[in-house]
Motif scaffolding. Structure first.
Motif, short mmCIF file in Angstrom:
data_model
loop_
_atom_site.label_atom_id
_atom_site.label_comp_id
_atom_site.label_asym_id
_atom_site.label_seq_id
_atom_site.Cartn_x
_atom_site.Cartn_y
_atom_site.Cartn_z
N VAL A 383 0.77 -1.08 0.26
CA VAL A 383 0.14 -0.48 0.38
C VAL A 383 0.38 1.28 -0.10
N CYS A 384 1.84 1.42 0.63
CA CYS A 384 2.83 2.96 0.86
C CYS A 384 3.67 2.44 -0.78
N VAL A 385 3.77 1.45 -1.00
CA VAL A 385 4.29 2.10 -1.87
C VAL A 385 3.54 2.42 -3.62
N SER A 386 2.29 2.10 -2.82
CA SER A 386 1.07 1.97 -3.93
C SER A 386 0.87 4.22 -3.80
N PHE A 387 0.52 4.32 -2.32
CA PHE A 387 0.20 5.69 -2.23
C PHE A 387 2.00 7.44 -2.73
N LEU A 388 3.34 5.96 -2.51
CA LEU A 388 4.26 6.80 -3.18
C LEU A 388 3.83 7.32 -4.34
N LEU A 389 3.61 6.51 -5.29
CA LEU A 389 3.00 6.55 -6.85
C LEU A 389 1.89 7.66 -7.07
N PHE A 390 1.55 7.77 -5.64
CA PHE A 390 -0.46 8.64 -6.27
C PHE A 390 0.09 9.85 -5.39
N SER A 391 1.23 10.01 -4.84
CA SER A 391 2.31 11.75 -3.86
C SER A 391 2.41 12.26 -5.39
N GLY A 392 2.64 12.19 -6.30
CA GLY A 392 3.42 12.66 -7.55
C GLY A 392 5.09 13.30 -6.95
N PHE A 393 5.36 12.60 -5.60
CA PHE A 393 6.30 12.69 -5.41
C PHE A 393 7.44 11.95 -6.68
N LEU A 394 7.68 11.27 -7.37
CA LEU A 394 8.30 10.48 -8.42
C LEU A 394 8.33 11.41 -9.70
N ASN A 395 7.18 12.21 -10.34
CA ASN A 395 7.42 12.60 -10.87
C ASN A 395 8.42 13.70 -11.46
N LYS A 396 7.95 14.21 -9.40
CA LYS A 396 9.54 15.70 -9.10
C LYS A 396 9.93 14.81 -9.48
N LEU A 397 10.89 13.57 -8.77
CA LEU A 397 11.91 13.43 -8.32
C LEU A 397 12.56 13.18 -10.03
#
Length: 400
Positions: A383-397
């Motif tokens: 679930v936490c991995v899915s929330f990391l996706l959901f956060s949009g932070f990877l797009n920023k990173l």
């Protein structure tokens, strides 16, 4: 004028409780003063959209009138005719304002839609659910004023939970006896204090104190791939998301109870889930159950009726992915929301396969406290991995 964002600060609760005292006295003595409940709701809804948010207030008025026409018009038509295409037209038209709000930022360089206002998603789910239950014959009459009362029920207007019309109406039309109402007040106080712990202490700790630091560390030292700072960001964001949203939901439920309405709970210890399906029975439950009842089950029924797939398993698997993909699109038209939906849908497919395999080979698969703890640990991290996706932070990173 005072601009009061719902549940945004302790001052909001002071004004709200003062406003609710006459209503609570009436309920204690066996009377629901509907006129006063409506007045208090309108005053606080007005304060939500006062000042710089006045355009959102105008959008809300337009939205309510639009949905009033959609729901009332469909009921009037259904009582005389029964053509299926009018049902689909009513659903599509009721979703149009929300569609504009979700699509506009994607096609207009991040600009927000003029149709947008705080809570439009939850109000749309309420109206679409009503249209579908009208078609099913579960709602047999349209009461114009009761519809507006339901749609603009003040405690839940901004962030849910998503109530169902029939359940809400049963509460609204009946005054709880004194003993029951005292029990509701006791629960309300518990929910409000727990909400304060979640929203103003834990969410502040994770969201305002720790998350910016994890963001800075990840951007500075994490690179573009896997890193321990990124893992720290993932867990911190997940905790912030839960405590912030669960806090808001507890506030909404608590205030509803003070108003004599038993609004359903939205969270039930989701991080104790033993698998992904169990998680969605505990996380944002009113949204999860709405998607289950009005999208997933209807997709399954339609595909089985038209015999699109021979296998029931294939049918449910496709419905899982489509259901969660739609949920991803609902959050926004961006790659990370869509990826979140696909991830969750695929996870539910794998989860179902595992449950079938486990049932078939239950004699060979151990079941004890250790395996349960591992299941909870695995589900939590999935679930936490899915929330990391959901956060949009990877797009920023990745695109910094």
């Amino acid at each position: 004028m005072i601009n009061l964002e719902p549940y945004g600060n302790p001052q909001y609760f002071v004004y709200l409780i003062i406003g609710l005292i006459p209503l609570m006295i009436g309920l204690y003595h066996g009377h629901r003063w509907r006129w006063y409940q409506s007045l208090v709701s309108l005053v606080f809804i007005f304060l939500m959209f006062d000042g710089a948010k006045w355009q959102q207030g105008i959008a809300l008025i337009g939205f309510v009138l639009w949905e009033w026409l959609m729901v009332g018009g469909y009921m009037a038509y259904r009582k005389r005719f029964n053509q299926g295409w009018v049902f689909y037209l009513a659903v599509v038209l009721s979703i149009i304002p929300l569609s504009f709000v979700k699509i506009t930022p994607a096609v207009a360089a991040g600009q927000s839609s003029l149709f947008g206002f705080l809570g439009i998603s939850y109000l749309t789910f309420k109206t679409v659910g009503m249209i579908m239950e009208m078609r099913d014959g579960l709602i047999k009459d349209f009461h114009p004023l009761l519809f507006i009362e339901f749609l603009l029920f003040m405690p839940t207007i901004s962030s849910g939970p998503i109530d169902r019309y029939r359940r809400w109406l049963d509460d609204y039309q009946v005054v709880p006896d004194r003993q029951k109402y005292l029990g509701m007040i006791e629960k309300a106080v518990h929910y409000l204090f727990l909400g304060f712990l979640y929203k103003f202490l834990l969410a502040y700790l994770f969201g305002s104190v720790l998350l910016p630091r994890m963001d800075l560390m990840t951007m500075r030292y994490g690179g573009h791939g896997f890193s321990w700072p990124l893992v720290g960001y993932m867990y911190t964001y997940s905790m912030d998301l839960f405590f912030d949203f669960a806090g808001y939901s507890l506030f909404a439920v608590g205030i509803s109870y003070l108003m004599g309405i038993e609004t359903p709970m939205n969270f039930n210890q989701p991080f104790r889930s033993k698998n992904l399906k169990d998680f969605w029975n505990r996380w944002h439950m009113t949204l999860s159950f709405w998607f289950r009842d009005f999208i997933f089950m209807r997709l399954v029924f339609m595909m089985m009726k038209k015999k699109i797939f021979k296998s029931r398993v294939t049918t449910s698997n496709v419905a899982y992915v489509l259901n969660m993909l739609i949920m991803g699109f609902w959050h926004g038209v961006t790659w990370y929301y869509i990826a979140y939906g696909i991830y969750q849908g695929s996870g539910l497919v794998i989860n179902d396969w595992w449950l079938r395999f486990k049932k078939k080979h239950q004699a060979a698969i151990p079941h004890n406290k250790l395996t349960e703890a591992f299941a909870i640990f695995l589900t939590f991290n999935t679930v936490c991995v899915s929330f990391l996706l959901f956060s949009g932070f990877l797009n920023k990173l990745w695109f910094k």
